[in-house]
Design an enzyme around this catalytic site. Structure first.
Site, PDB file in Angstrom:
ATOM      1  N   GLU A  35     -15.064 -26.776 -14.988  1.00  0.00           N
ATOM      2  CA  GLU A  35     -16.347 -26.915 -15.695  1.00  0.00           C
ATOM      3  C   GLU A  35     -17.461 -27.352 -14.746  1.00  0.00           C
ATOM      4  O   GLU A  35     -18.648 -27.171 -15.043  1.00  0.00           O
ATOM      5  CB  GLU A  35     -16.230 -27.893 -16.860  1.00  0.00           C
ATOM      6  CG  GLU A  35     -16.015 -29.338 -16.453  1.00  0.00           C
ATOM      7  CD  GLU A  35     -15.967 -30.283 -17.652  1.00  0.00           C
ATOM      8  OE1 GLU A  35     -16.821 -30.156 -18.545  1.00  0.00           O
ATOM      9  OE2 GLU A  35     -15.062 -31.135 -17.695  1.00  0.00           O
ATOM     10  N   ALA A  93      -7.660 -16.657  -1.294  1.00  0.00           N
ATOM     11  CA  ALA A  93      -7.214 -18.049  -1.424  1.00  0.00           C
ATOM     12  C   ALA A  93      -6.394 -18.431  -0.209  1.00  0.00           C
ATOM     13  O   ALA A  93      -5.746 -17.583   0.415  1.00  0.00           O
ATOM     14  CB  ALA A  93      -6.389 -18.241  -2.697  1.00  0.00           C
ATOM     15  N   CYS A 120       3.130 -13.550   1.480  1.00  0.00           N
ATOM     16  CA  CYS A 120       2.511 -14.346   0.425  1.00  0.00           C
ATOM     17  C   CYS A 120       3.484 -14.826  -0.652  1.00  0.00           C
ATOM     18  O   CYS A 120       3.344 -15.942  -1.146  1.00  0.00           O
ATOM     19  CB  CYS A 120       1.368 -13.577  -0.208  1.00  0.00           C
ATOM     20  SG  CYS A 120       1.590 -11.806  -0.357  1.00  0.00           S
ATOM     21  N   LYS A 166       5.950 -17.549   0.880  1.00  0.00           N
ATOM     22  CA  LYS A 166       5.083 -18.635   1.338  1.00  0.00           C
ATOM     23  C   LYS A 166       4.604 -19.480   0.168  1.00  0.00           C
ATOM     24  O   LYS A 166       4.613 -20.717   0.236  1.00  0.00           O
ATOM     25  CB  LYS A 166       3.898 -18.056   2.096  1.00  0.00           C
ATOM     26  CG  LYS A 166       2.942 -19.088   2.663  1.00  0.00           C
ATOM     27  CD  LYS A 166       1.776 -18.383   3.342  1.00  0.00           C
ATOM     28  CE  LYS A 166       0.986 -17.549   2.344  1.00  0.00           C
ATOM     29  NZ  LYS A 166      -0.128 -16.811   2.966  1.00  0.00           N
ATOM     30  N   HIS A 210     -13.784 -28.650 -21.290  1.00  0.00           N
ATOM     31  CA  HIS A 210     -13.656 -30.071 -20.945  1.00  0.00           C
ATOM     32  C   HIS A 210     -12.338 -30.642 -21.467  1.00  0.00           C
ATOM     33  O   HIS A 210     -11.930 -30.322 -22.577  1.00  0.00           O
ATOM     34  CB  HIS A 210     -14.835 -30.850 -21.548  1.00  0.00           C
ATOM     35  CG  HIS A 210     -14.865 -32.281 -21.157  1.00  0.00           C
ATOM     36  ND1 HIS A 210     -15.248 -32.704 -19.904  1.00  0.00           N
ATOM     37  CD2 HIS A 210     -14.535 -33.406 -21.864  1.00  0.00           C
ATOM     38  CE1 HIS A 210     -15.168 -34.016 -19.845  1.00  0.00           C
ATOM     39  NE2 HIS A 210     -14.738 -34.459 -21.018  1.00  0.00           N
ATOM     40  N   ALA A 236      10.613   5.371  11.117  1.00  0.00           N
ATOM     41  CA  ALA A 236      10.095   6.724  11.228  1.00  0.00           C
ATOM     42  C   ALA A 236       9.165   6.846  12.427  1.00  0.00           C
ATOM     43  O   ALA A 236       8.524   5.880  12.844  1.00  0.00           O
ATOM     44  CB  ALA A 236       9.356   7.108   9.960  1.00  0.00           C
ATOM     45  N   GLY A 248      -2.117 -14.966  14.587  1.00  0.00           N
ATOM     46  CA  GLY A 248      -2.643 -13.659  14.222  1.00  0.00           C
ATOM     47  C   GLY A 248      -1.572 -12.582  14.142  1.00  0.00           C
ATOM     48  O   GLY A 248      -0.413 -12.804  14.495  1.00  0.00           O
ATOM     49  N   THR A 285       5.607  -6.925   4.031  1.00  0.00           N
ATOM     50  CA  THR A 285       5.464  -8.306   4.496  1.00  0.00           C
ATOM     51  C   THR A 285       5.227  -9.267   3.345  1.00  0.00           C
ATOM     52  O   THR A 285       5.845 -10.331   3.266  1.00  0.00           O
ATOM     53  CB  THR A 285       4.299  -8.400   5.503  1.00  0.00           C
ATOM     54  OG1 THR A 285       4.627  -7.649   6.667  1.00  0.00           O
ATOM     55  CG2 THR A 285       4.041  -9.846   5.904  1.00  0.00           C
ATOM     56  N   CYS A 286       4.333  -8.916   2.436  1.00  0.00           N
ATOM     57  CA  CYS A 286       3.951  -9.828   1.356  1.00  0.00           C
ATOM     58  C   CYS A 286       5.159 -10.289   0.558  1.00  0.00           C
ATOM     59  O   CYS A 286       5.322 -11.476   0.289  1.00  0.00           O
ATOM     60  CB  CYS A 286       2.934  -9.148   0.442  1.00  0.00           C
ATOM     61  SG  CYS A 286       2.387 -10.188  -0.933  1.00  0.00           S
ATOM     62  N   GLY A 338       0.803  -1.214   0.000  1.00  0.00           N
ATOM     63  CA  GLY A 338       0.000   0.000   0.000  1.00  0.00           C
ATOM     64  C   GLY A 338       0.834   1.260   0.000  1.00  0.00           C
ATOM     65  O   GLY A 338       0.540   2.216  -0.718  1.00  0.00           O
ATOM     66  N   TYR A 382      -5.443 -19.024   8.223  1.00  0.00           N
ATOM     67  CA  TYR A 382      -4.905 -19.545   6.968  1.00  0.00           C
ATOM     68  C   TYR A 382      -3.389 -19.676   6.997  1.00  0.00           C
ATOM     69  O   TYR A 382      -2.828 -20.597   6.401  1.00  0.00           O
ATOM     70  CB  TYR A 382      -5.372 -18.696   5.781  1.00  0.00           C
ATOM     71  CG  TYR A 382      -4.817 -17.298   5.713  1.00  0.00           C
ATOM     72  CD1 TYR A 382      -3.671 -17.020   4.977  1.00  0.00           C
ATOM     73  CD2 TYR A 382      -5.454 -16.239   6.352  1.00  0.00           C
ATOM     74  CE1 TYR A 382      -3.159 -15.738   4.902  1.00  0.00           C
ATOM     75  CE2 TYR A 382      -4.951 -14.955   6.280  1.00  0.00           C
ATOM     76  CZ  TYR A 382      -3.809 -14.704   5.554  1.00  0.00           C
ATOM     77  OH  TYR A 382      -3.294 -13.431   5.477  1.00  0.00           O
ATOM     78  N   GLU A 385      -1.564 -23.175   6.188  1.00  0.00           N
ATOM     79  CA  GLU A 385      -0.614 -23.213   5.068  1.00  0.00           C
ATOM     80  C   GLU A 385       0.745 -23.742   5.509  1.00  0.00           C
ATOM     81  O   GLU A 385       1.340 -24.596   4.838  1.00  0.00           O
ATOM     82  CB  GLU A 385      -0.473 -21.812   4.467  1.00  0.00           C
ATOM     83  CG  GLU A 385      -1.694 -21.368   3.685  1.00  0.00           C
ATOM     84  CD  GLU A 385      -1.635 -19.901   3.286  1.00  0.00           C
ATOM     85  OE1 GLU A 385      -2.289 -19.540   2.298  1.00  0.00           O
ATOM     86  OE2 GLU A 385      -0.956 -19.110   3.976  1.00  0.00           O
ATOM     87  N   ARG A 423      -6.930 -23.824  19.435  1.00  0.00           N
ATOM     88  CA  ARG A 423      -7.670 -23.810  20.692  1.00  0.00           C
ATOM     89  C   ARG A 423      -9.170 -24.017  20.519  1.00  0.00           C
ATOM     90  O   ARG A 423      -9.871 -24.261  21.508  1.00  0.00           O
ATOM     91  CB  ARG A 423      -7.418 -22.486  21.421  1.00  0.00           C
ATOM     92  CG  ARG A 423      -7.812 -21.257  20.643  1.00  0.00           C
ATOM     93  CD  ARG A 423      -7.293 -19.984  21.297  1.00  0.00           C
ATOM     94  NE  ARG A 423      -7.578 -18.795  20.510  1.00  0.00           N
ATOM     95  CZ  ARG A 423      -8.696 -18.080  20.617  1.00  0.00           C
ATOM     96  NH1 ARG A 423      -9.623 -18.454  21.479  1.00  0.00           N
ATOM     97  NH2 ARG A 423      -8.876 -17.008  19.874  1.00  0.00           N
TER      98      ARG A 423
END
Length: 452
Positions: free
Chosen positions: A441, A341, A48, A51, A436, A115, A262, A42-43, A16, A177, A181, A198
């Protein structure tokens, strides 16, 4: 009118922060960004991106076994942790450079250091003061570890990608998640893996059918699920291993404990409280619809403001904020039908309402569901199965939830998210011709409701 060194000072060079800085600079604003640890956030560094690379690595062990049924007799081999760890580090270093170049090429001043805000228009980095008309806080989240005896012996997602040695026995603590993962990653790479949570079932907030289905599939991967389990203390033994004591009086001996319980807003030491910025009880920053705090010149976006904590959301918020500054119009963000996801094995992909959320909202619900063995496993003998589920508003025939557990679920659900945004009905799905043979599908061939 006051003269400032910068029009915008961004604290945090994550997804961001970088997007907001670049967009603002493209509008002619003079912009600075301060980052003290993770260029790209972090990502890119400990989230992500690495990972998912580790998820790819962990899947090969099962793929090697599956390949034998397709005639590959010499597949497989021994896993070498240093190779994965070091190659991952090289890729992250490459991405760090890309992010820094993006900022440099946009004319953004990059300042390395933590900062803090000394005044509504003054930011201090490495002892130097910088003045700015606007300050944007985009510092994201930080892993949370509860206060238990022995917490100093555990790892979080910040450290796990750079471990010196790969553990033979692992306990992952958490039910979100990230925990699910990493349990799959460690199991796939060959560790004896336990998952402690827990409550009675992990992945709270996801569709109940998805949660139950993933539970059954995860067990097939050899992961020991410990539900209704509470870690009480962690003891380090003379041989370097860890003895984990639980509330029930039992203990478990492992080589590593990973806490994925978390994340908290990464606001420590920023000086927000001293400036009178209002924080929520969970430590996240309170902002209005235009991402402005109660202090006129200070803004915040992304994970540091709370849910949903997703990289694409932070990117969208950054673009909406800069557009607001340019036009004066209210920042436009649609938080409905955000797809997501979970890269466990098999993957989860989901968009829209769960069946439970739909029913709780008073909607008349119709449900379509399919469980099946993927085509490639009909030959391999692998017992992994796939789940697909549609949640329909029975009064309007509108599709209000799409859920999948299976290979490439995230890739498939991205397309479904477009359909939900466009207002697709079950009739739209029924009239769509499938590709197919694919698993996808199945979403356009389910004809008989299973619940309503």
């Amino acid at each position: 009118m006051a003269e400032y060194e910068f029009d915008l000072f961004v604290i945090g060079a994550g997804s961001g922060g970088v997007r907001a800085a670049r967009m603002a600079a493209s509008q002619g604003m003079k912009v600075a960004v301060a980052e003290d640890r993770y260029m790209g956030g972090t990502c890119v560094n400990v989230g992500c991106v690495p990972k998912k690379l580790f998820v790819y690595a962990s899947g090969y062990s099962e793929n090697f076994d599956d390949a034998k049924a397709y005639g590959w007799k010499n597949s497989g081999g021994n896993f070498e942790w240093p190779t994965l760890r070091d190659n991952n580090a090289k890729e992250i270093t490459r991405l760090n450079g890309i992010y820094r170049n993006l900022l440099d090429n946009s004319g953004v001043t990059v300042i390395d250091g933590r900062a803090s805000i000394a005044d509504p228009h003054v930011v201090v980095v490495n002892g130097r003061e910088f003045t700015a008309e606007r300050i944007l806080v985009a510092t994201g989240g930080w892993p949370f570890v509860p206060e238990i005896p022995g917490r100093e012996f555990v790892l979080t997602s910040n450290e796990v990608f750079s471990m010196e040695y790969f553990p033979k026995r692992v306990l992952v603590v958490g039910g979100g998640y990230i925990a699910v993962e990493f349990a799959g990653i460690f199991a796939g790479l060959g560790a004896d893996t336990h998952l402690s949570y827990r409550r009675d079932l992990f992945l709270r907030g996801f569709d109940r059918d998805v949660r139950n289905f993933v539970r059954d599939e995860v067990v097939k991967k050899g992961i020991d699920l410990k539900f209704n389990h509470q870690v009480k203390a962690i003891e380090k033994l003379q041989d370097g291993s860890l003895l984990v004591h639980d509330e029930a009086g039992s203990s478990l001996n492992v080589d590593m404990v990973l806490y994925a319980t978390g994340r908290k807003a990464n606001t420590s030491g920023l000086g927000l409280e001293q400036q009178g910025v209002v924080l929520h009880k969970d430590g996240t920053i309170s902002v209005d619809d235009n991402f402005r705090t109660n202090v006129h010149s200070i803004y915040a976006l992304g994970d540091v403001t709370g849910e949903p904590q997703l990289t694409p959301v932070a990117l969208a918020e950054a673009m909406a904020l800069v557009k607001h500054w340019r036009t004066g119009n209210t920042a436009e963000i649609d938080y409905n039908n955000i797809p997501t996801a979970v890269f466990c094995q098999p993957n989860i992909g989901t968009v829209g309402l769960s069946e439970e959320e739909a029913r709780d909202s008073g909607v008349s619900v119709s449900v379509y569901k399919s469980e099946f063995r993927p085509m490639r496993h009909t030959v391999s003998g692998n017992t992994e199965r796939t789940l697909m589920k549609l949640v329909i508003d029975a009064d309007t025939n509108k599709v209000i939830g799409v859920h999948m557990v299976g290979d490439d679920a995230g890739e498939i659900i991205q397309g479904m998210a477009v359909a939900l945004k466009a207002g697709a009905t079950k009739k739209t799905f029924d009239e769509t011709i499938g590709i197919h043979p694919t698993a996808a599908e199945e979403f356009v061939t389910m004809r008989t409701p299973v619940g309503g």
